[in-house]
Structure formats: structure tokens, C-alpha cells
Motif scaffolding. Sequence first.
Motif, PDB file in Angstrom:
ATOM      1  N   LEU A 199       0.825  -1.208   0.000  1.00 49.15           N
ATOM      2  CA  LEU A 199       0.000   0.000   0.000  1.00 49.15           C
ATOM      3  C   LEU A 199       0.859   1.257   0.000  1.00 49.15           C
ATOM      4  N   HIS A 200       0.923   1.909  -1.120  1.00 52.64           N
ATOM      5  CA  HIS A 200       1.626   3.186  -1.307  1.00 52.64           C
ATOM      6  C   HIS A 200       0.534   4.240  -1.387  1.00 52.64           C
ATOM      7  N   THR A 201       0.489   5.120  -0.410  1.00 52.31           N
ATOM      8  CA  THR A 201      -0.665   6.002  -0.244  1.00 52.31           C
ATOM      9  C   THR A 201      -0.261   7.462  -0.206  1.00 52.31           C
ATOM     10  N   LEU A 202      -1.118   8.303  -0.787  1.00 51.87           N
ATOM     11  CA  LEU A 202      -0.989   9.758  -0.674  1.00 51.87           C
ATOM     12  C   LEU A 202      -2.056  10.226   0.305  1.00 51.87           C
ATOM     13  N   LEU A 203      -1.624  10.866   1.367  1.00 53.20           N
ATOM     14  CA  LEU A 203      -2.524  11.440   2.365  1.00 53.20           C
ATOM     15  C   LEU A 203      -2.490  12.948   2.202  1.00 53.20           C
ATOM     16  N   VAL A 204      -3.616  13.537   1.890  1.00 53.96           N
ATOM     17  CA  VAL A 204      -3.713  14.986   1.741  1.00 53.96           C
ATOM     18  C   VAL A 204      -4.238  15.521   3.065  1.00 53.96           C
ATOM     19  N   CYS A 205      -3.429  16.328   3.723  1.00 50.64           N
ATOM     20  CA  CYS A 205      -3.738  16.794   5.073  1.00 50.64           C
ATOM     21  C   CYS A 205      -3.824  18.311   5.131  1.00 50.64           C
ATOM     22  N   THR A 206      -4.457  18.792   6.193  1.00 46.05           N
ATOM     23  CA  THR A 206      -4.489  20.224   6.483  1.00 46.05           C
ATOM     24  C   THR A 206      -3.826  20.448   7.828  1.00 46.05           C
ATOM     25  N   GLU A 218      -5.571  21.664   2.821  1.00 47.60           N
ATOM     26  CA  GLU A 218      -4.866  20.606   2.086  1.00 47.60           C
ATOM     27  C   GLU A 218      -3.428  21.034   1.784  1.00 47.60           C
ATOM     28  N   ASN A 219      -2.745  21.506   2.817  1.00 47.58           N
ATOM     29  CA  ASN A 219      -1.441  22.134   2.647  1.00 47.58           C
ATOM     30  C   ASN A 219      -0.253  21.258   3.036  1.00 47.58           C
ATOM     31  N   VAL A 220      -0.501  19.990   3.364  1.00 47.63           N
ATOM     32  CA  VAL A 220       0.580  19.045   3.626  1.00 47.63           C
ATOM     33  C   VAL A 220       0.218  17.738   2.915  1.00 47.63           C
ATOM     34  N   HIS A 221       1.076  17.311   2.000  1.00 47.19           N
ATOM     35  CA  HIS A 221       0.861  16.061   1.266  1.00 47.19           C
ATOM     36  C   HIS A 221       1.885  15.049   1.756  1.00 47.19           C
ATOM     37  N   ILE A 222       1.407  13.881   2.139  1.00 46.99           N
ATOM     38  CA  ILE A 222       2.268  12.872   2.753  1.00 46.99           C
ATOM     39  C   ILE A 222       2.168  11.571   1.966  1.00 46.99           C
ATOM     40  N   GLU A 223       3.329  11.017   1.617  1.00 43.83           N
ATOM     41  CA  GLU A 223       3.373   9.684   1.029  1.00 43.83           C
ATOM     42  C   GLU A 223       3.702   8.717   2.146  1.00 43.83           C
ATOM     43  N   ALA A 224       2.911   7.658   2.246  1.00 38.21           N
ATOM     44  CA  ALA A 224       3.145   6.651   3.276  1.00 38.21           C
ATOM     45  C   ALA A 224       3.094   5.265   2.650  1.00 38.21           C
ATOM     46  N   ILE A 225       3.809   4.360   3.257  1.00 35.91           N
ATOM     47  CA  ILE A 225       3.899   2.991   2.782  1.00 35.91           C
ATOM     48  C   ILE A 225       3.418   2.077   3.898  1.00 35.91           C
ATOM     49  N   GLY A 226       2.606   1.090   3.520  1.00 32.69           N
ATOM     50  CA  GLY A 226       2.144   0.139   4.517  1.00 32.69           C
ATOM     51  C   GLY A 226       2.011  -1.254   3.952  1.00 32.69           C
ATOM     52  N   ARG A 227       2.098  -2.224   4.833  1.00 28.89           N
ATOM     53  CA  ARG A 227       1.946  -3.625   4.464  1.00 28.89           C
ATOM     54  C   ARG A 227       0.475  -3.978   4.313  1.00 28.89           C
ATOM     55  N   ASP A 228      -0.378  -3.319   5.146  1.00 29.34           N
ATOM     56  CA  ASP A 228      -1.805  -3.634   5.131  1.00 29.34           C
ATOM     57  C   ASP A 228      -2.598  -2.449   5.679  1.00 29.34           C
ATOM     58  N   THR A 246      -4.941  17.163  10.018  1.00 27.39           N
ATOM     59  CA  THR A 246      -6.261  16.653   9.666  1.00 27.39           C
ATOM     60  C   THR A 246      -6.174  16.020   8.288  1.00 27.39           C
ATOM     61  N   ILE A 247      -6.498  14.735   8.198  1.00 30.14           N
ATOM     62  CA  ILE A 247      -6.447  14.037   6.910  1.00 30.14           C
ATOM     63  C   ILE A 247      -7.727  14.356   6.156  1.00 30.14           C
ATOM     64  N   GLU A 248      -7.571  14.975   4.983  1.00 29.42           N
ATOM     65  CA  GLU A 248      -8.702  15.368   4.152  1.00 29.42           C
ATOM     66  C   GLU A 248      -9.040  14.305   3.104  1.00 29.42           C
ATOM     67  N   ASP A 249      -7.990  13.597   2.616  1.00 28.26           N
ATOM     68  CA  ASP A 249      -8.200  12.625   1.552  1.00 28.26           C
ATOM     69  C   ASP A 249      -7.078  11.604   1.597  1.00 28.26           C
ATOM     70  N   GLU A 250      -7.383  10.379   1.163  1.00 32.25           N
ATOM     71  CA  GLU A 250      -6.395   9.304   1.068  1.00 32.25           C
ATOM     72  C   GLU A 250      -6.551   8.646  -0.294  1.00 32.25           C
ATOM     73  N   ASP A 251      -5.450   8.495  -1.003  1.00 29.42           N
ATOM     74  CA  ASP A 251      -5.483   7.869  -2.324  1.00 29.42           C
ATOM     75  C   ASP A 251      -4.354   6.857  -2.429  1.00 29.42           C
ATOM     76  N   LEU A 252      -4.661   5.669  -2.937  1.00 25.99           N
ATOM     77  CA  LEU A 252      -3.619   4.690  -3.223  1.00 25.99           C
ATOM     78  C   LEU A 252      -2.897   5.104  -4.491  1.00 25.99           C
ATOM     79  N   ILE A 253      -1.587   5.059  -4.458  1.00 27.52           N
ATOM     80  CA  ILE A 253      -0.770   5.408  -5.620  1.00 27.52           C
ATOM     81  C   ILE A 253      -0.484   4.118  -6.387  1.00 27.52           C
TER      82      ILE A 253
END
Length: 156
Positions: free
Chosen positions: A69-76, A106-116, A133-140
Amino acid sequence: MAVRELDDLDRAIVYALQENARKTSTSTIAERMDVAPSTVRTRIQALEADGVLTGYHAEIDYERTGLQLHTLLVCTAPVPEREELAERAQEVRGVVAVREVMTGQENVHIEAIGRDGDDLSRIGRELDEIGLTIEDEDLIRNEYETPYDGFNVASE
């Protein structure tokens, strides 16, 4: 922050390193630009010392490592705290990249990696605990990078 004007050789070096820093030799760049390899090495050292070149990063296929799981978390983050919270986000296990964006929301964009999903839930909780505050989560699915063509002296 001082601005360094790049000449054709500097731009050719930056472009070549953006293309493939690992497999680009000073000799290859020197041959392309008709200078000595020692000149290229000296320029690279100067570009590093001036903060133009700030690192060389490995590209990793996380999926091949079992991290599905390679994810983009759009945060404020509150604007006055944006930089501090972005720095703190880097400390969360699983976070691999953080970008500050010049907007109010939506001023901080975070890439995160997870096993599950449990990994991603933990990351989300930890980001929330530090004040994001997480506004949106998208799998990359895939990510592509290309060097800035303005540094390619061959295209001029």
C-alpha cells in the motif's frame, strides 16, 4: 537564500543527474560537454556546496518489498504550524515523503507505505495525534519522474 546562476555545464550536469544519477559518470558528462572529467567533478562539488544538489535518492518499488500500500494522504495543518507539523510527520513510521503546499487547506501532502490496512490506520492515527487533519487518502498505483528539460542543453 542565495540564487546561483547556472551556466550550460552546470545545467548539463544537473540534467544528467536528474536522468540517472546512479549510472551517469563524470566522464560521460565531460565527453558530452567537451570538458575534462575533473572539471565536471569540481562543478558537482560546487553545486553540492552551494545547495543546488542536495542529495541522491534511490527509487524503490515498494510492492516488490512486500509493502503493498503506497498512499498519498492529503492533510491540512494550521498555517502557522505547517512547517513544524510537516517535520514531525516525517518521524511517523511508514511516512516516506512530506510536501508542504502553499495553500490554506490541504497544505501538507504525505506519502506513506504500509503492508496492510492496519499500517495505514496507525499512520493516520499518529498524523492526527500530532495535529494534522487528513482530508483525503489515495492509493498510488505508479509514479513517474522526469528531469526538468530546461536543464537539457542538448535541446536548446
